[in-house]
Scaffold this motif. Structure first.
Motif, PDB file in Angstrom:
ATOM      1  N   SER A 367       0.800  -1.123   0.053  1.00 24.81           N
ATOM      2  CA  SER A 367      -0.065  -0.001   0.091  1.00 24.81           C
ATOM      3  C   SER A 367       0.889   1.259  -0.044  1.00 24.81           C
ATOM      4  O   SER A 367       1.548   1.420   1.084  1.00 24.81           O
ATOM      5  CB  SER A 367      -0.856   0.019   1.211  1.00 24.81           C
ATOM      6  OG  SER A 367      -1.663   0.992   1.406  1.00 24.81           O
ATOM      7  N   LEU A 368       0.978   1.967  -1.063  1.00 32.57           N
ATOM      8  CA  LEU A 368       1.842   3.234  -1.139  1.00 32.57           C
ATOM      9  C   LEU A 368       1.126   4.151  -0.689  1.00 32.57           C
ATOM     10  O   LEU A 368       0.003   4.175  -0.054  1.00 32.57           O
ATOM     11  CB  LEU A 368       1.924   3.615  -2.632  1.00 32.57           C
ATOM     12  CG  LEU A 368       2.678   2.734  -3.434  1.00 32.57           C
ATOM     13  CD1 LEU A 368       2.887   3.273  -5.206  1.00 32.57           C
ATOM     14  CD2 LEU A 368       4.198   2.502  -2.896  1.00 32.57           C
ATOM     15  N   PRO A 369       1.991   5.058  -0.037  1.00 35.14           N
ATOM     16  CA  PRO A 369       1.539   6.335   0.548  1.00 35.14           C
ATOM     17  C   PRO A 369       0.773   7.103  -0.344  1.00 35.14           C
ATOM     18  O   PRO A 369       1.402   7.311  -1.670  1.00 35.14           O
ATOM     19  CB  PRO A 369       2.732   7.165   0.948  1.00 35.14           C
ATOM     20  CG  PRO A 369       3.725   6.692   0.171  1.00 35.14           C
ATOM     21  CD  PRO A 369       3.375   5.124   0.003  1.00 35.14           C
ATOM     22  N   GLY A 370      -0.421   7.676  -0.252  1.00 31.07           N
ATOM     23  CA  GLY A 370      -1.018   8.748  -1.331  1.00 31.07           C
ATOM     24  C   GLY A 370      -0.094   9.852  -1.327  1.00 31.07           C
ATOM     25  O   GLY A 370       0.776   9.986  -0.571  1.00 31.07           O
ATOM     26  N   THR A 371      -0.171  10.743  -2.300  1.00 31.47           N
ATOM     27  CA  THR A 371       0.559  11.946  -2.578  1.00 31.47           C
ATOM     28  C   THR A 371       0.426  12.741  -1.412  1.00 31.47           C
ATOM     29  O   THR A 371      -0.878  12.968  -0.895  1.00 31.47           O
ATOM     30  CB  THR A 371      -0.019  12.653  -3.761  1.00 31.47           C
ATOM     31  OG1 THR A 371       0.294  11.900  -4.925  1.00 31.47           O
ATOM     32  CG2 THR A 371       0.895  13.682  -4.093  1.00 31.47           C
ATOM     33  N   GLY A 372       1.390  13.023  -1.033  1.00 34.45           N
ATOM     34  CA  GLY A 372       1.564  14.146   0.454  1.00 34.45           C
ATOM     35  C   GLY A 372       1.396  13.406   1.880  1.00 34.45           C
ATOM     36  O   GLY A 372       1.405  14.104   2.510  1.00 34.45           O
TER      37      GLY A 372
END
Ligand code: SF4
Length: 408
Positions: A367-372
């Motif tokens: 699960s990538l971190p979302g932008t920001g």
């Protein structure tokens, strides 16, 4: 009876008589087999052998090639030899129209090198010649111990059969509509030819049937009827699916319905390649269709979220693409030990909204971190958080985690 199948997947398979073709079995207890067809000039030995090998490497379990001329027939045993030198043993199927009886008789080495013959009852000959030419092909198959696909096709349907069905329809108290009469002509063409082949001595264990059309609803109607009227192994496919997404969608729509009903023992996705596009795409689509339906397992399935405003960088798409490409490239190596096991899923998720949840339901998920958001990507293995990846090399490190898991 060992030649009759039992349910072999998540849907109840129609019982069909198994047809062994080399190490592959169409029907019976065998899984639904993926096949494809070359589009090279078969007389071009080097080019055809190269494409057959490419298709086999991509996962085509049978490869058909057209045998339309004396040169093509003479090339077949040499293609077979060339493939054998490189360790490729995929069974070759010869596709014959009009002159199959002559080519097979004049080139016994071709008749022997092929693992199966495909003949079209609509153009094996006309009038009185039809019976003798059909019999000649079946006798060659008997002499060489080969199976035969009797492949009727709406584009080249036996006109005598159409006329006979129209005649029969005119005597019905409640005549059928034209579409049903046409379907009956197609099905009867295949069934009557199969019955004739059996009369000539070809056993059911060497007969595969197909009745191809190019319309989705027509194909479904034809195969429901055909499947209910016989226990021959069935080859499924739209005869001309089309290009690009249209071809894929039409094939998937028609074949998914039939496969879900347990119909079909081998499939071919007949895609028209875009200029310069690899022929292997039809193999990949066929595999993905079977795998997403839970009928076969070829490679880990990659589940990726669609992305949204939370994934405005391209990193997420790049990761999903890297993982999918890696899995696809590893396919030939993984296939031998992987096929037949439960589906393995990889989740590549763009942010924490659905990421951890979806990842937990997969064998491996990231699960990538979302932008920001904080630059940390938790990885879950078999439902448990196993590690957190950080930095520039997340994609490569994640691919390494997948390789280790498959190796284990
Ligand atoms: Fe958007 Fe996150 Fe859902 Fe992916 S998981 S679609 S990035 S909200």
């Amino acid at each position: 009876d060992p030649t009759v199948s039992l349910p072999a997947g998540p849907v109840a398979r129609r019982r069909s008589v198994g047809v062994p073709i080399g190490a592959v079995c169409i029907g019976g207890d065998g899984p639904v087999v993926v096949q494809s067809m070359t589009n090279t000039d078969t007389a071009d030995i080097v080019g055809t052998a190269r494409q057959v090998a490419e298709l086999a490497r991509a996962g085509s379990e049978l490869v058909r090639l057209t045998v339309n001329t004396a040169e093509a027939a003479a090339a077949v045993p040499r293609i077979r030899d060339r493939l054998a030198m490189t360790g490729c043993s995929v069974p070759l199927i010869g596709d014959f129209h009009y002159n199959g009886h002559l080519l097979l008789e004049r080139e016994p080495a071709c008749a022997e090198a092929l693992a199966k013959y495909r003949i079209n009852p609509g153009n094996v000959g006309f009038g009185k010649k039809k019976d003798t030419q059909f019999a000649a092909i079946i006798e060659t198959a008997l002499r060489h111990g080969k199976p035969v696909r009797i492949g009727a096709n709406w584009g080249s349907i036996d006109q005598a059969m159409v006329a006979a069905q129209m005649d029969e329809n005119s005597r019905r108290a409640q005549p059928w509509d034209a579409a049903r009469v046409a379907r009956e002509a197609l099905i009867r063409s295949a069934l009557d030819s199969a019955a004739r082949a059996e009369e000539l001595g070809l056993p059911r264990e060497r007969i595969v049937l197909s009745c191809k059309v190019s319309g989705v609803q027509e194909l479904i109607a034809v195969y429901r009827d055909l499947g209910a009227r016989c226990d021959y192994a069935l080859h499924l496919g739209l005869t001309e699916a089309g290009m690009g997404s249209k071809g894929i969608v039409a094939s998937a729509a028609a074949l998914a319905v039939l496969l879900q009903e347990g119909l079909g023992d081998t499939i071919r996705i007949s895609l028209t390649p875009e200029p310069g596009e690899s022929r292997t795409r039809e193999v990949i689509v066929a595999q993905e269709l079977l795998q997403t339906m839970g009928l076969r397992a070829f490679t880990p399935l990659v589940t990726a979220c669609p992305g949204c405003g939370r994934t405005t960088s391209t990193f997420f798409q790049e990761l999903a693409r890297t993982v999918q490409d890696h899995v696809r490239a590893k396919m030939p190596e993984w296939r031998i030990k992987y096929d037949g096991v439960e589906n393995m899923t990889l989740a590549v998720m763009g942010c924490i909204v659905n990421g951890p949840g979806e990842s937990r339901y997969s064998n491996i998920g990231i699960s990538l971190p979302g932008t920001g958001e904080a630059p940390a990507a938790p990885v879950f293995i078999d439902g448990e958080k196993a590690m957190t990846l950080r930095g520039e090399n997340i994609a490569q490190e994640f691919v390494g985690v997948v390789d280790d898991y498959v190796a284990r």
